[in-house]
Design an enzyme around this catalytic site. Structure first.
Site, PDB file in Angstrom:
ATOM      1  N   HIS A 219      -8.839 -27.973  -6.029  1.00  0.00           N
ATOM      2  CA  HIS A 219      -9.642 -28.155  -7.235  1.00  0.00           C
ATOM      3  C   HIS A 219     -11.127 -28.265  -6.895  1.00  0.00           C
ATOM      4  CE1 HIS A 219      -6.008 -29.659  -9.721  1.00  0.00           C
ATOM      5  NE2 HIS A 219      -6.307 -28.422 -10.026  1.00  0.00           N
ATOM      6  N   ARG A 326      -9.250 -16.806 -23.450  1.00  0.00           N
ATOM      7  CA  ARG A 326      -8.024 -17.481 -23.030  1.00  0.00           C
ATOM      8  C   ARG A 326      -7.723 -18.617 -24.002  1.00  0.00           C
ATOM      9  NH1 ARG A 326     -11.061 -16.636 -18.187  1.00  0.00           N
ATOM     10  NH2 ARG A 326     -10.028 -15.196 -16.756  1.00  0.00           N
ATOM     11  N   ARG A 362      -6.449 -13.511 -26.492  1.00  0.00           N
ATOM     12  CA  ARG A 362      -5.108 -13.456 -25.911  1.00  0.00           C
ATOM     13  C   ARG A 362      -4.308 -14.636 -26.447  1.00  0.00           C
ATOM     14  NH1 ARG A 362      -4.540 -14.166 -19.566  1.00  0.00           N
ATOM     15  NH2 ARG A 362      -4.933 -16.334 -20.119  1.00  0.00           N
ATOM     16  N   ASN A 483      -4.446  -9.374 -11.972  1.00  0.00           N
ATOM     17  CA  ASN A 483      -3.985 -10.471 -11.113  1.00  0.00           C
ATOM     18  C   ASN A 483      -2.462 -10.502 -11.053  1.00  0.00           C
ATOM     19  OD1 ASN A 483      -6.693 -11.058 -11.072  1.00  0.00           O
ATOM     20  ND2 ASN A 483      -6.559 -12.755 -12.501  1.00  0.00           N
ATOM     21  N   ASP A 484      -1.832 -10.575 -12.219  1.00  0.00           N
ATOM     22  CA  ASP A 484      -0.373 -10.610 -12.245  1.00  0.00           C
ATOM     23  C   ASP A 484       0.224  -9.252 -11.875  1.00  0.00           C
ATOM     24  OD1 ASP A 484       0.427 -13.220 -12.726  1.00  0.00           O
ATOM     25  OD2 ASP A 484       0.048 -13.075 -14.866  1.00  0.00           O
ATOM     26  N   ARG A 494       0.407 -15.081  -5.512  1.00  0.00           N
ATOM     27  CA  ARG A 494      -1.044 -15.072  -5.334  1.00  0.00           C
ATOM     28  C   ARG A 494      -1.608 -16.447  -4.988  1.00  0.00           C
ATOM     29  NH1 ARG A 494      -2.563 -13.908 -11.652  1.00  0.00           N
ATOM     30  NH2 ARG A 494      -3.022 -16.036 -12.284  1.00  0.00           N
TER      31      ARG A 494
END
Length: 569
Positions: A219, A326, A362, A483-484, A494
């Site tokens: 983080h 998002r 999204r 990414n996915d 990942r």
């Protein structure tokens, strides 16, 4: 010099002594330069004095207590105090860094409600020992458990346990919070940094971060990226008191940390730093310019955002629209589902701020690494391929209906599009379109005004890419989540640091799936964009243009960089 050092000579007569820990001492012109290597988290160059951030080390001793009930109550009060401190840190991070990064402190707060952790502490107190000692025992137990896990992401969570445990011990012991105390900006060097320590530092006083421990998944690394400061983690060096205050250089491009460089090297690094800063400022001149190649090929360049606060950064970067909002930010960091009215106000604010520019929302992508307690999701052995995103929404349509109602109500305040994540079949789209139709019809009967709304899907599974010719007949656009798509195509987690060498976003299989998707979309007359991290990879900008990609959506900080790459073609 240590006897185990290995001596090497260079062509110019310099002598390098290489030590087992991975650093080197270079002697040039009678001056020693200590050079260390680390894992670069944020690229860039910083030159300045070292500030050795030393934690207040309260030594916990095994102390017995006579009043167990009173000690348990003292611990419970400390927990409540820690929650209040974390609430302040959350608000500070929310204001300065945005919801995604503020969530770190919400996660810490949730850890303070974890029954296993709290019971571990209370069990030691029940045995007649002090709260400080009990927390210390629980910290060691849980941190060791996380550190022993194979998954690199979960390993990094050991730092979160240490962070909240240190906070509790300091509260119990009456110790104030740490901080940096300096009049001039410095390079902060530390054994490690917790998110709490990082976020409460004055960003204006920091040139760079360098830590001995830590990983790119921690983080703290995430916060460093959000601050956009040159940063290294896992730096192979031993901290000593003599480092403090010495001149140093952080080279985030090459992953190097240099202490007391000689004048010639320092001048070279300052030159590189000035060039880097000039390059960043030069990008500002591209504001207001078109995203068009020298031979006339145009492409839309949008920004990805994580919350309402990010809209200002997108506008400042001169993004043509929002290619990815998002929406899960509305669901994180709370104890219950956001209401339709809350969501409506958030979407309306974004649309009004964008003043007619397209905003693609999204639908919520909860699951995998985005845990929300009130969703009551059961633990999964492989959550990245499990119950997440649209799978939850189709299984619990009432959640999706609330979100869709809010989006369609807000649609009269700007230009909005909706895209659904994690699609793998035509049947899913047909069902989603039925739900959309029902929502619109209900809103009409209730007298709400609505604008035109494009419906699209994310192509982030190999299945969706392979049948994109069929899917394209059902929607208005595709947005490729690289990414996915990379993760599922290469079968590489990942978040697993051990597999970084296998993580290849330029893999021919990934690029072929992107090209296939673009071609299939265009055959059916729909536009195709990319909103994953790969959209900002300027090594592929020319490739994407050759493929016919219609839109790239990147982090606001990368908009002008990608615009330059487009205009240079």
């Amino acid at each position: 010099m240590p006897s185990e050092g290995k001596f090497c000579s260079t062509a110019d007569g310099a002598v390098t002594i290489v030590f087992p820990k991975g650093h080197a001492v270079v002697k040039t012109g009678g001056v020693y330069l200590k050079r260390y290597t680390g894992k670069s988290v944020v690229k860039g160059i910083a030159v300045g004095r070292i500030y050795w951030y030393k934690k207040q080390n309260y030594k916990v001793v095994k102390t017995e207590v006579s009043e167990v009930n009173a000690e348990r109550e003292r611990f419970e009060r400390a927990v409540e105090t820690a929650k209040k401190q974390l609430a302040v840190l959350y608000e500070d991070a929310l204001r300065d860094l945005g919801e995604d990064h503020a969530m770190i402190f919400e996660i810490h707060r949730m850890l303070l409600e974890d029954k296993d952790y709290l019971n571990a502490v209370k069990n030691v107190i029940e045995e007649g020992f002090s709260g400080e000692y009990a927390v210390d025992v629980a910290e060691e137990q849980f941190a060791k458990m996380f550190a022993s896990m194979d998954d690199e992401y979960m390993k990094a969570r050991a730092a979160d346990i240490k962070d909240i445990s240190k906070r509790l011990i300091n509260i119990l012991a009456g110790i104030g919070e740490d901080g940096i105390h300096t009049d001039k900006p410095v390079i902060v060097v530390a054994e490690d940094l917790t998110p709490s320590e990082t976020v409460k530092m004055d960003k204006d006083k920091i040139l760079a971060f360098v830590t001995v421990k830590g990983s790119s998944n921690s983080h703290t690394a995430i916060l460093a990226r959000s601050m956009n400061l040159p940063s290294l983690v896992n730096t192979q060096m031993e901290l000593t008191e003599e480092m403090n205050g010495k001149m140093a250089v952080v080279d985030g491009f090459n992953g190097e940390f240099m202490i007391e460089p000689e004048a010639e090297i320092l001048e070279e690094m300052r030159t590189r730093q000035n060039q880097w800063i000039a390059d960043l400022k030069g990008l500002e001149l591209l504001k207001g310019k078109e995203n068009v190649t020298s031979d006339g090929r145009r492409i839309n360049l949008y920004a990805n955002i994580g919350n309402v606060n990010d809209v200002d950064a997108a506008l400042e970067a001169d993004a043509g629209g929002i290619g990815l909002l998002r929406s899960e930010f509305l669901y994180l960091g709370r104890k219950d589902y956001p209401s339709e009215e809350e969501q409506f106000e958030s979407y309306k604010t974004v649309l009004e701020k964008m003043n007619g520019k397209k905003v693609i929302i999204r639908t919520l992508d909860i699951g995998a690494d985005k845990k929300v307690d009130y969703f009551k999701l059961e633990p999964e052995e492989n959550p990245a391929m499990g119950y997440r995103a649209i799978r939850i929404c189709l299984d619990r349509p009432e959640i999706l209906i609330t979100q869709l109602r809010a989006i369609y109500r807000a649609s009269s305040y700007g230009t909005v599009a909706i895209m659904f994540p994690m699609i793998v079949s035509v049947n899913e789209i047909i069902r989603l379109k039925e739900i959309v139709g029902q929502v619109k019809e209900k809103l009409r009967t209730e007298g709400f005004q609505m604008g035109e709304v494009e419906i699209g899907i994310m192509i982030e599974t190999p299945a969706a890419a392979v049948i994109s010719d069929v899917l394209a007949k059902e929607v208005d656009f595709f947005s490729i989540g690289t990414n996915d798509l990379t993760q599922y195509t290469l079968a590489v987690d990942r978040q697993n640091q051990k597999l970084e060498s296998s993580w290849d976003t330029h893999h021919p299989a990934v690029l072929r799936l992107i090209k296939m998707t673009v071609d299939n979309g265009h055959r059916e007359g729909i536009w195709v964009g990319i909103c994953g991290e790969l959209a900002a990879d300027t090594e592929l900008t020319h490739t994407f243009l050759d493929m016919g990609v219609d839109e790239l959506s990147v982090a606001a900080a990368n908009v002008l960089k990608v615009r330059k790459a487009i205009r240079d073609i």
